[in-house]
Design a protein around this motif. Structure first.
Motif, mmCIF file in Angstrom:
data_model
loop_
_atom_site.group_PDB
_atom_site.id
_atom_site.type_symbol
_atom_site.label_atom_id
_atom_site.label_comp_id
_atom_site.label_asym_id
_atom_site.label_seq_id
_atom_site.Cartn_x
_atom_site.Cartn_y
_atom_site.Cartn_z
ATOM 1 N N UNK A 29 -9.411 -2.075 -54.199
ATOM 2 C CA UNK A 29 -8.540 -2.467 -55.298
ATOM 3 C C UNK A 29 -9.014 -3.766 -55.936
ATOM 4 N N UNK A 30 -9.592 -4.654 -55.123
ATOM 5 C CA UNK A 30 -10.096 -5.910 -55.673
ATOM 6 C C UNK A 30 -11.314 -5.667 -56.563
ATOM 7 N N UNK A 31 -12.123 -4.653 -56.231
ATOM 8 C CA UNK A 31 -13.237 -4.288 -57.104
ATOM 9 C C UNK A 31 -12.688 -3.771 -58.431
ATOM 10 N N UNK A 32 -11.620 -2.954 -58.354
ATOM 11 C CA UNK A 32 -10.969 -2.499 -59.580
ATOM 12 C C UNK A 32 -10.442 -3.659 -60.398
ATOM 13 N N UNK A 33 -10.005 -4.718 -59.707
ATOM 14 C CA UNK A 33 -9.478 -5.889 -60.408
ATOM 15 C C UNK A 33 -10.552 -6.561 -61.258
ATOM 16 N N UNK A 61 -5.603 -5.740 -41.065
ATOM 17 C CA UNK A 61 -5.141 -4.504 -40.438
ATOM 18 C C UNK A 61 -5.591 -3.267 -41.208
ATOM 19 N N UNK A 62 -5.695 -3.375 -42.516
ATOM 20 C CA UNK A 62 -6.090 -2.229 -43.356
ATOM 21 C C UNK A 62 -6.844 -2.749 -44.568
ATOM 22 N N UNK A 63 -8.113 -3.131 -44.371
ATOM 23 C CA UNK A 63 -8.838 -3.822 -45.436
ATOM 24 C C UNK A 63 -9.431 -2.922 -46.512
ATOM 25 N N UNK A 64 -9.602 -1.634 -46.236
ATOM 26 C CA UNK A 64 -10.407 -0.785 -47.114
ATOM 27 C C UNK A 64 -9.797 -0.653 -48.501
ATOM 28 N N UNK A 65 -8.503 -0.299 -48.571
ATOM 29 C CA UNK A 65 -7.860 -0.106 -49.867
ATOM 30 C C UNK A 65 -7.773 -1.418 -50.629
ATOM 31 N N UNK A 66 -7.426 -2.502 -49.934
ATOM 32 C CA UNK A 66 -7.325 -3.800 -50.596
ATOM 33 C C UNK A 66 -8.675 -4.239 -51.145
ATOM 34 N N UNK A 67 -9.742 -3.984 -50.381
ATOM 35 C CA UNK A 67 -11.087 -4.337 -50.819
ATOM 36 C C UNK A 67 -11.474 -3.557 -52.064
ATOM 37 N N UNK A 79 -9.879 4.724 -60.160
ATOM 38 C CA UNK A 79 -10.626 5.479 -59.162
ATOM 39 C C UNK A 79 -10.756 4.757 -57.837
ATOM 40 N N UNK A 80 -10.834 3.422 -57.872
ATOM 41 C CA UNK A 80 -11.032 2.654 -56.634
ATOM 42 C C UNK A 80 -9.926 2.920 -55.609
ATOM 43 N N UNK A 81 -8.645 2.689 -55.950
ATOM 44 C CA UNK A 81 -7.599 2.956 -54.951
ATOM 45 C C UNK A 81 -7.424 4.440 -54.649
ATOM 46 N N UNK A 107 -14.654 2.314 -55.245
ATOM 47 C CA UNK A 107 -14.556 2.712 -53.846
ATOM 48 C C UNK A 107 -15.848 2.396 -53.096
ATOM 49 N N UNK A 108 -17.010 2.539 -53.754
ATOM 50 C CA UNK A 108 -18.278 2.239 -53.088
ATOM 51 C C UNK A 108 -18.351 0.760 -52.709
ATOM 52 N N UNK A 109 -18.030 -0.116 -53.656
ATOM 53 C CA UNK A 109 -18.093 -1.546 -53.355
ATOM 54 C C UNK A 109 -16.995 -1.957 -52.377
ATOM 55 N N UNK A 110 -15.827 -1.330 -52.506
ATOM 56 C CA UNK A 110 -14.741 -1.666 -51.595
ATOM 57 C C UNK A 110 -15.051 -1.259 -50.166
ATOM 58 N N UNK A 111 -15.434 0.006 -49.971
ATOM 59 C CA UNK A 111 -15.768 0.487 -48.634
ATOM 60 C C UNK A 111 -17.061 -0.162 -48.144
#
Length: 406
Positions: A327-331, A319-325, A54-56, A107-111
């Protein structure tokens, strides 16, 4: 620190409570639906997998709207999922409710990490992220034990109804306190995925999976370990988990504070000490006092890695931190699932309830090696950038100069 961080922390508190409280009421849920404990365990596994996928997914879907609007949508999704769980007429419906709630988690923690970091000066980013994650750590001190008690006394449906109410409070807090930052011009699917071309982003997520996974290898089987090996009663496990939560709280604060000063040295220290603590836990689990101390230490060291790892991802994916952030929560949850499975494997092999501790130690030690690799690659990249910028190669060390002279 801005009040907006309080709203994010409240949301994190609700999410942390719903993630872990299920473990405290699992027997009651299984009994009400007439399923076995292992089957009811899918409510834990399903949640973790929901976070991973769900995160990504939701982060990508949310690139077309502002981050504040996306946070509001995620909190609404969280409320719906928990209400679905609270009033589920069957086990299958409750599992769907758990998955719906989990979709909001990553997604909440990432964003939220990106929003929190953008609210403060650059030198305070890790501290801001840690304040948001404080809600998650406080949930393990207050929310989970209280939710477990309410579930046992008044029924697990009451627990999930109250968790949904927490989500409503978090939603109102985001609406009132979080500023409308707008959407970055680069926020589209292509640029968000471009962040994954950076090997450092992958290294950070691998460190997340293995480092915090090491913690979960031990904590997943903490009840049988503490009752069968250490000699605690089942009732004492709740307070042992409170100690673990206190450790998480303190570790998160310290991790956020020192990550702003020396990020990589902090990761080296915490991952190394975590691996050692997990290894030592194999022995201290046989003593009540030492087991309680070690458990608290593991919670502190484990969560001290969260702010620096999250900040490292943000720094590497500027440059585009939101998805990576996200995805790291999903990790984190992928590490939880992997570690829990490996811990179950060694127990099933007849190695005892303390065996997951040394499994966790191996995982965290591997994360430490990856941290050394990440630091080495970062230094090399910065050295090359200086050469390109100045046109001057770095001065060789005396030893190298001598070798060249010969």
């Amino acid at each position: 620190m801005p009040l907006a961080l309080l709203a994010l922390a409240i949301g994190a508190f609700g999410i942390g409570t719903t993630e872990f409280v299920i473990m405290g009421v699992l027997p009651q849920v299984a009994g009400d639906f007439g399923v076995t404990i292992p089957t009811a365990g899918w409510l834990v596994t399903g949640y973790a997998l929901g976070v991973v996928f769900g995160a990504p997914l939701l982060t990508v879907l949310g690139t077309k709207v502002s981050r504040k609007k996306m946070l509001l949508f995620l909190m609404g999704l969280f409320v719906v999922g928990n209400l679905l769980s609270a009033f589920a007429p069957s086990f299958g419906v409750m599992l769907i409710g758990r998955i719906v709630a989990s979709l909001a988690h990553g997604a909440f923690f990432g964003i939220g990490s990106v929003v929190a970091a953008g609210l403060v000066a650059p030198e305070k980013k890790a501290s801001a992220i840690s304040l948001m994650f404080m809600g998650l750590t406080v949930a393990n001190i207050v929310g989970v034990p209280l939710g477990t008690y309410i579930g046992q006394a008044a029924g697990w449906r009451v627990t999930f109804t109250l968790v949904a109410a927490l989500g409503v409070i978090g939603l109102l807090g985001v609406a009132k306190l979080v500023p409308e930052t707008g959407r970055a011009e680069s926020a589209n699917v292509r640029t968000e995925f471009a962040a994954f071309k950076n090997v450092q982003v992958w290294l950070a997520m691998a460190m997340t999976v293995l480092g915090y996974g090491g913690v979960f290898a031990a904590i997943t089987y903490i009840t049988p370990m503490m009752t069968e090996v250490t000699g605690y009663t089942e009732g004492a496990v709740t307070w042992l988990l409170v100690l673990f939560g206190v450790g998480m709280f303190l570790g998160n604060l310290l991790g956020g504070k020192f990550a702003d000063r020396a990020l990589m040295p902090l990761l080296f220290t915490t991952l190394g000490a975590l691996a050692l603590s997990l290894l030592v836990f194999t022995a201290t689990a046989h003593n009540k006092a030492l087991a309680a101390i070690t458990l608290t230490l593991i919670g502190a060291l484990g969560f001290a890695t969260v702010p620096p790892l999250q900040k490292w991802v943000l720094d590497q994916a500027t440059a585009a931190p939101t998805l990576a952030s996200a995805a790291n929560i999903g990790a984190f949850n992928l590490g939880n699932a992997l570690a829990a499975w490996l811990g179950g494997v060694v127990i099933s092999a007849g190695l005892g309830y303390t065996a997951p501790n040394w499994v966790g130690a191996l995982l965290s030690a591997t994360a430490l090696l990856l941290a050394f690799l990440a630091a080495f690659l970062d230094r090399r990249t910065k050295a090359r950038s200086r050469v390109v910028a100045t046109g001057v190669a770095p001065t060789p060390t005396p030893a190298v100069a001598t070798a060249v002279g010969h």
